[in-house]
Design a protein around this motif. Structure first.
Motif, PDB file in Angstrom:
ATOM      1  N   ASP A 146       0.824  -1.216   0.000  1.00 42.39           N
ATOM      2  CA  ASP A 146       0.000   0.000   0.000  1.00 42.39           C
ATOM      3  C   ASP A 146       0.856   1.263   0.000  1.00 42.39           C
ATOM      4  O   ASP A 146       0.383   2.335  -0.388  1.00 42.39           O
ATOM      5  CB  ASP A 146      -0.920   0.008   1.219  1.00 42.39           C
ATOM      6  CG  ASP A 146      -1.981  -1.088   1.139  1.00 42.39           C
ATOM      7  OD1 ASP A 146      -2.597  -1.224   0.069  1.00 42.39           O
ATOM      8  OD2 ASP A 146      -2.182  -1.793   2.139  1.00 42.39           O
ATOM      9  N   LEU A 147       2.104   1.158   0.435  1.00 40.02           N
ATOM     10  CA  LEU A 147       3.003   2.316   0.418  1.00 40.02           C
ATOM     11  C   LEU A 147       3.423   2.695  -1.002  1.00 40.02           C
ATOM     12  O   LEU A 147       3.880   3.823  -1.232  1.00 40.02           O
ATOM     13  CB  LEU A 147       4.258   2.019   1.249  1.00 40.02           C
ATOM     14  CG  LEU A 147       4.078   1.930   2.761  1.00 40.02           C
ATOM     15  CD1 LEU A 147       5.306   1.299   3.397  1.00 40.02           C
ATOM     16  CD2 LEU A 147       3.819   3.310   3.350  1.00 40.02           C
ATOM     17  N   PHE A 148       3.278   1.768  -1.944  1.00 42.10           N
ATOM     18  CA  PHE A 148       3.802   1.991  -3.296  1.00 42.10           C
ATOM     19  C   PHE A 148       2.711   2.000  -4.368  1.00 42.10           C
ATOM     20  O   PHE A 148       3.017   2.049  -5.553  1.00 42.10           O
ATOM     21  CB  PHE A 148       4.836   0.901  -3.622  1.00 42.10           C
ATOM     22  CG  PHE A 148       5.970   0.818  -2.639  1.00 42.10           C
ATOM     23  CD1 PHE A 148       7.056   1.676  -2.736  1.00 42.10           C
ATOM     24  CD2 PHE A 148       5.938  -0.099  -1.598  1.00 42.10           C
ATOM     25  CE1 PHE A 148       8.092   1.603  -1.825  1.00 42.10           C
ATOM     26  CE2 PHE A 148       6.973  -0.174  -0.676  1.00 42.10           C
ATOM     27  CZ  PHE A 148       8.055   0.685  -0.792  1.00 42.10           C
ATOM     28  N   ARG A 149       1.448   1.963  -3.966  1.00 38.38           N
ATOM     29  CA  ARG A 149       0.376   1.908  -4.950  1.00 38.38           C
ATOM     30  C   ARG A 149       0.144   3.250  -5.635  1.00 38.38           C
ATOM     31  O   ARG A 149      -0.196   3.303  -6.823  1.00 38.38           O
ATOM     32  CB  ARG A 149      -0.925   1.463  -4.283  1.00 38.38           C
ATOM     33  CG  ARG A 149      -0.909   0.021  -3.799  1.00 38.38           C
ATOM     34  CD  ARG A 149      -2.301  -0.382  -3.332  1.00 38.38           C
ATOM     35  NE  ARG A 149      -2.292  -1.673  -2.655  1.00 38.38           N
ATOM     36  CZ  ARG A 149      -2.337  -2.842  -3.268  1.00 38.38           C
ATOM     37  NH1 ARG A 149      -2.376  -2.888  -4.591  1.00 38.38           N
ATOM     38  NH2 ARG A 149      -2.331  -3.969  -2.574  1.00 38.38           N
TER      39      ARG A 149
ATOM     40  N   ARG B  40       1.367   3.145   8.830  1.00 42.08           N
ATOM     41  CA  ARG B  40       2.420   3.904   9.529  1.00 42.08           C
ATOM     42  C   ARG B  40       3.475   2.980  10.134  1.00 42.08           C
ATOM     43  O   ARG B  40       4.677   3.171   9.949  1.00 42.08           O
ATOM     44  CB  ARG B  40       1.811   4.801  10.599  1.00 42.08           C
ATOM     45  CG  ARG B  40       2.857   5.665  11.319  1.00 42.08           C
ATOM     46  CD  ARG B  40       2.220   6.781  12.129  1.00 42.08           C
ATOM     47  NE  ARG B  40       1.534   7.711  11.251  1.00 42.08           N
ATOM     48  CZ  ARG B  40       0.234   7.962  11.322  1.00 42.08           C
ATOM     49  NH1 ARG B  40      -0.520   7.349  12.221  1.00 42.08           N
ATOM     50  NH2 ARG B  40      -0.329   8.824  10.495  1.00 42.08           N
ATOM     51  N   SER B  41       3.048   1.976  10.869  1.00 42.95           N
ATOM     52  CA  SER B  41       4.024   1.063  11.480  1.00 42.95           C
ATOM     53  C   SER B  41       4.810   0.307  10.421  1.00 42.95           C
ATOM     54  O   SER B  41       6.013   0.063  10.576  1.00 42.95           O
ATOM     55  CB  SER B  41       3.305   0.065  12.401  1.00 42.95           C
ATOM     56  OG  SER B  41       2.888   0.706  13.583  1.00 42.95           O
ATOM     57  N   ILE B  42       4.121  -0.058   9.327  1.00 41.25           N
ATOM     58  CA  ILE B  42       4.806  -0.753   8.238  1.00 41.25           C
ATOM     59  C   ILE B  42       5.855   0.160   7.618  1.00 41.25           C
ATOM     60  O   ILE B  42       6.992  -0.259   7.349  1.00 41.25           O
ATOM     61  CB  ILE B  42       3.790  -1.217   7.169  1.00 41.25           C
ATOM     62  CG1 ILE B  42       2.818  -2.224   7.765  1.00 41.25           C
ATOM     63  CG2 ILE B  42       4.508  -1.825   5.969  1.00 41.25           C
ATOM     64  CD1 ILE B  42       1.671  -2.597   6.845  1.00 41.25           C
ATOM     65  N   GLY B  43       5.499   1.423   7.388  1.00 37.10           N
ATOM     66  CA  GLY B  43       6.430   2.375   6.779  1.00 37.10           C
ATOM     67  C   GLY B  43       7.632   2.654   7.663  1.00 37.10           C
ATOM     68  O   GLY B  43       8.767   2.688   7.183  1.00 37.10           O
ATOM     69  N   ILE B  44       7.382   2.833   8.973  1.00 38.93           N
ATOM     70  CA  ILE B  44       8.484   3.078   9.904  1.00 38.93           C
ATOM     71  C   ILE B  44       9.369   1.840  10.003  1.00 38.93           C
ATOM     72  O   ILE B  44      10.602   1.931  10.022  1.00 38.93           O
ATOM     73  CB  ILE B  44       7.951   3.457  11.289  1.00 38.93           C
ATOM     74  CG1 ILE B  44       7.174   4.780  11.228  1.00 38.93           C
ATOM     75  CG2 ILE B  44       9.090   3.573  12.289  1.00 38.93           C
ATOM     76  CD1 ILE B  44       8.001   5.981  10.898  1.00 38.93           C
ATOM     77  N   GLY B  45       8.763   0.659  10.035  1.00 40.05           N
ATOM     78  CA  GLY B  45       9.552  -0.567  10.101  1.00 40.05           C
ATOM     79  C   GLY B  45      10.408  -0.764   8.867  1.00 40.05           C
ATOM     80  O   GLY B  45      11.572  -1.162   8.959  1.00 40.05           O
ATOM     81  N   LEU B  46       9.851  -0.470   7.680  1.00 37.85           N
ATOM     82  CA  LEU B  46      10.603  -0.595   6.434  1.00 37.85           C
ATOM     83  C   LEU B  46      11.756   0.411   6.398  1.00 37.85           C
ATOM     84  O   LEU B  46      12.877   0.092   5.968  1.00 37.85           O
ATOM     85  CB  LEU B  46       9.661  -0.368   5.246  1.00 37.85           C
ATOM     86  CG  LEU B  46      10.179  -0.721   3.853  1.00 37.85           C
ATOM     87  CD1 LEU B  46      10.536  -2.200   3.762  1.00 37.85           C
ATOM     88  CD2 LEU B  46       9.133  -0.356   2.798  1.00 37.85           C
TER      89      LEU B  46
ATOM     90  N   THR C 230      -5.930   8.126   6.243  1.00 36.00           N
ATOM     91  CA  THR C 230      -6.243   7.196   5.162  1.00 36.00           C
ATOM     92  C   THR C 230      -5.151   7.272   4.111  1.00 36.00           C
ATOM     93  O   THR C 230      -4.378   8.237   4.064  1.00 36.00           O
ATOM     94  CB  THR C 230      -7.594   7.535   4.507  1.00 36.00           C
ATOM     95  OG1 THR C 230      -7.493   8.815   3.866  1.00 36.00           O
ATOM     96  CG2 THR C 230      -8.719   7.574   5.534  1.00 36.00           C
ATOM     97  N   ILE C 231      -5.092   6.253   3.259  1.00 33.22           N
ATOM     98  CA  ILE C 231      -4.132   6.256   2.160  1.00 33.22           C
ATOM     99  C   ILE C 231      -4.372   7.468   1.262  1.00 33.22           C
ATOM    100  O   ILE C 231      -3.426   8.114   0.801  1.00 33.22           O
ATOM    101  CB  ILE C 231      -4.239   4.951   1.344  1.00 33.22           C
ATOM    102  CG1 ILE C 231      -3.929   3.722   2.221  1.00 33.22           C
ATOM    103  CG2 ILE C 231      -3.301   5.003   0.140  1.00 33.22           C
ATOM    104  CD1 ILE C 231      -2.504   3.626   2.686  1.00 33.22           C
TER     105      ILE C 231
END
Length: 595
Positions: free
Chosen positions: A335-338, A459-465, A520-521
């Motif tokens: 979802d970060l790259f869509r 958010r957590s996914i983005g920070i973790g990446l 939201t996205i």
């Protein structure tokens, strides 16, 4: 009742939270100690070939701290050790023939015969005037093996990467409290066993597992501390935790100055960890995590204990039946790259984390090359992080995140490049510390900035990446330092260019000061779209400016308290506003984004 609502009743940063946060800071001290310990465990010291067959002069007749000993040692090296093209004694070669016996036996040989050299067949001798024993000296990792210490440091940071990947999983499975003390146990075991490492291979393996547990302790302690406080205090807590990390950094320099034996130095870092097990009944489980697991009764016990210590009153019923029925909304890193804007920002933020970690650890691990006292330079390197943290705290709510991040990275990059043209000594140390100030400020700021850029569902996914990219940056730092064997200033040139590039790329990120976090996205994609770039006014970002997009809550100004702290609720702790019983998967999850 949502946990952030409960905090409004019991206090967002009351007496109980302050006590727990103090312990969080104490946990940071051994973590940073072990994070940088190899600077003093395996420093590069002068070495030369041992020549036991050279009986005269006999330097053992003199004290090793006397001038006579130094003169005797110099004479022995003049007889047996060739010099390199810079006029320094070669550390890996010796003359094949030397001494009075060889002179009598081969008195008619040519000059070329006497200049013939061979490798160090009898081992090495070391300059022990500064470091009495080191890993390098004990295991003879010099000459052909001279890059092994840098490889060991890279593998240590690989352990940090592994910790970042697995500690969140264990925290969400076992809980924060159990994971914290599990990591603490392994931290104590591996830091203690490292003292008795019999070989370099054993040292590397033990340090790898120490890194996994070491970072796990820091992440879990920080998560427990931040999940107990209100969102308006999280930036303040992040800055204070970074200051505690810097204090552990400085503590290492002080201890290393008085303890010149590497095994004793490692032991001093290991023994105090045992005392932290006394806190096993003091540190609580995260009530926020218990709520997400449906363990409301256990969460209520902890919440009421906090209320009692904070002298706050709570309603008789904390949770309703709706709180027990939570539907998890699952999200993916895809979802970060869509969408195009979010995709560009994600790559930009990931590169920024990579650069910050590479430059930060590159400068921290190379203080011995500044031409001044190793211990003083290392201590100052830790000390400058404290004013850097304070500077971030005082400026980001006045001049904005983007501009301060740009200035911090640019300052760090230009300082690295300027150091190339300054001779080793006080001048180079001063400029390098200015660079360390800048990169420390940017490293702290990019964490805050990233949390405000990524939308709540990812958010957590983005920070973790992003944190994973930072770990790769730290892994790359030691190999980059090896480049100085090709050209002394080359690592600084690489670090400087990376920091300058990242600084200008950061200007492409949207300014988030005064804006609510995107929930939201779609809001994350639209954040900053169509808003022209501008520099902040010297009186502050908001001076003479109005809000440009009142129609979208993403651009709505955030209320602040008298201390200038944002009252916006962190998206990691929110559920979807469309359904009071629906929570985002990020709630209760660990964003592994620590240094």
């Amino acid at each position: 009742m949502h946990f952030d609502e409960i905090l409004n009743h019991i206090g967002t940063f009351g007496r109980y939270q302050k006590m727990i946060f103090f312990f969080v800071c104490v946990f940071s001290l051994p973590m940073s100690y072990h994070q940088f310990a190899q600077v003093f465990l395996a420093p590069d010291t002068a070495h030369w070939c041992a020549t036991p067959q050279l009986t005269e002069p006999n330097c053992s007749l003199y004290s090793k701290v006397s001038d006579d000993y130094s003169l005797c040692l110099e004479e022995r090296k003049n007889l047996s050790i060739p010099r390199d093209e810079k006029g320094k004694f070669d550390g890996c070669l010796r003359y094949r023939h030397f001494g009075e016996e060889d002179a009598l036996l081969y008195e008619n040989e040519t000059e070329g015969f006497w200049n013939e050299t061979i490798g160090c067949d009898a081992g090495w001798e070391y300059d022990r005037s500064q470091y009495h024993t080191t890993v390098v000296q004990d295991f003879d990792v010099v000459c052909d093996q001279k890059n092994i210490p840098e490889m060991a440091q890279s593998l240590f940071f690989a352990g940090v990467l592994v910790s970042s990947l697995i500690s969140g999983f264990f925290a969400d499975w076992l809980g924060r409290h159990r994971t914290l003390f599990l990591c603490l146990g392994f931290q104590f075991i591996f830091s203690l066993v490292t003292v008795f490492a019999p070989t370099m291979s054993a040292f590397i393996v033990l340090r790898f597992f120490l890194a996994v547990s070491n970072m796990g302790v820091y992440i879990m302690a920080f998560v427990i501390g931040t999940e107990l406080v209100g969102p308006e205090w999280r930036t303040f807590i992040g800055v204070c935790a970074e200051c505690a990390f810097a204090m552990g950094y400085m503590l290492l320099a002080v201890v290393a100055y008085f303890v010149r034996d590497w095994r004793t130095l490692q032991l001093i870092g290991a023994i105090p960890i045992a005392a932290f097990f006394l806190l096993i009944r003091v540190i609580p489980e995260s009530a926020r995590w218990l709520i997400t697991q449906g363990r409301l009764a256990e969460a209520e016990v902890i919440i009421r204990k906090i209320a009692k210590v904070n002298k706050a009153k709570l309603p008789e019923q904390l949770f309703s039946e709706a709180d027990r029925m939570q539907v998890v909304v699952r999200r993916s890193f895809i979802d970060l790259f869509r969408t195009p804007n979010l995709r560009k920002r994600t790559f930009n933020v990931m590169f920024n984390w990579f650069v910050n970690a590479a430059v930060y650890y590159g400068l921290s691990l190379s203080t011995s090359n500044l031409g001044t006292d190793d211990y003083l330079a290392f201590f100052i390197g830790g000390f400058v992080e404290i004013p850097a943290c304070i500077a971030v705290l005082l400026t980001i709510d006045r001049f904005g995140r983007r501009f301060i991040l740009f200035l911090s990275l640019l300052l760090g990059g230009i300082s690295c490049l300027a150091t190339i043209f300054i001779e080793a000594g006080a001048g180079r140390t001063t400029v390098a510390m200015i660079g360390k100030f800048g990169i420390s400020a940017s490293f702290l700021l990019i964490y805050i900035f990233s949390a405000e850029i990524f939308p709540t569902p990812v958010r957590s996914i983005g920070i973790g990446l992003s944190s994973m990219c930072a770990r790769f940056g730290s892994i790359m730092a030691p190999p980059l330092l090896v480049l100085r064997s090709l050209w002394e200033p080359l690592p600084l040139l690489v670090f400087g260019c990376l920091a300058v590039l990242a600084s200008f790329l950061s200007l492409l990120l949207p300014e988030t000061l005064g804006l609510n976090m995107p929930e939201t996205i779609k809001q994350g994609e639209e954040m900053g779209a169509g808003v022209p770039f501008r520099l902040p006014h010297w009186r502050g970002w908001k001076h003479g400016q109005g809000v440009t997009r009142d129609d979208d809550k993403t651009y709505k100004p955030v209320d602040t308290n008298q201390n200038g702290k944002s009252d916006d609720i962190s998206g990691d702790e929110r559920g979807s506003k469309d359904d009071g019983c629906k929570v985002d998967e990020d709630e209760g999850k660990v964003g592994n984004a620590l240094v």
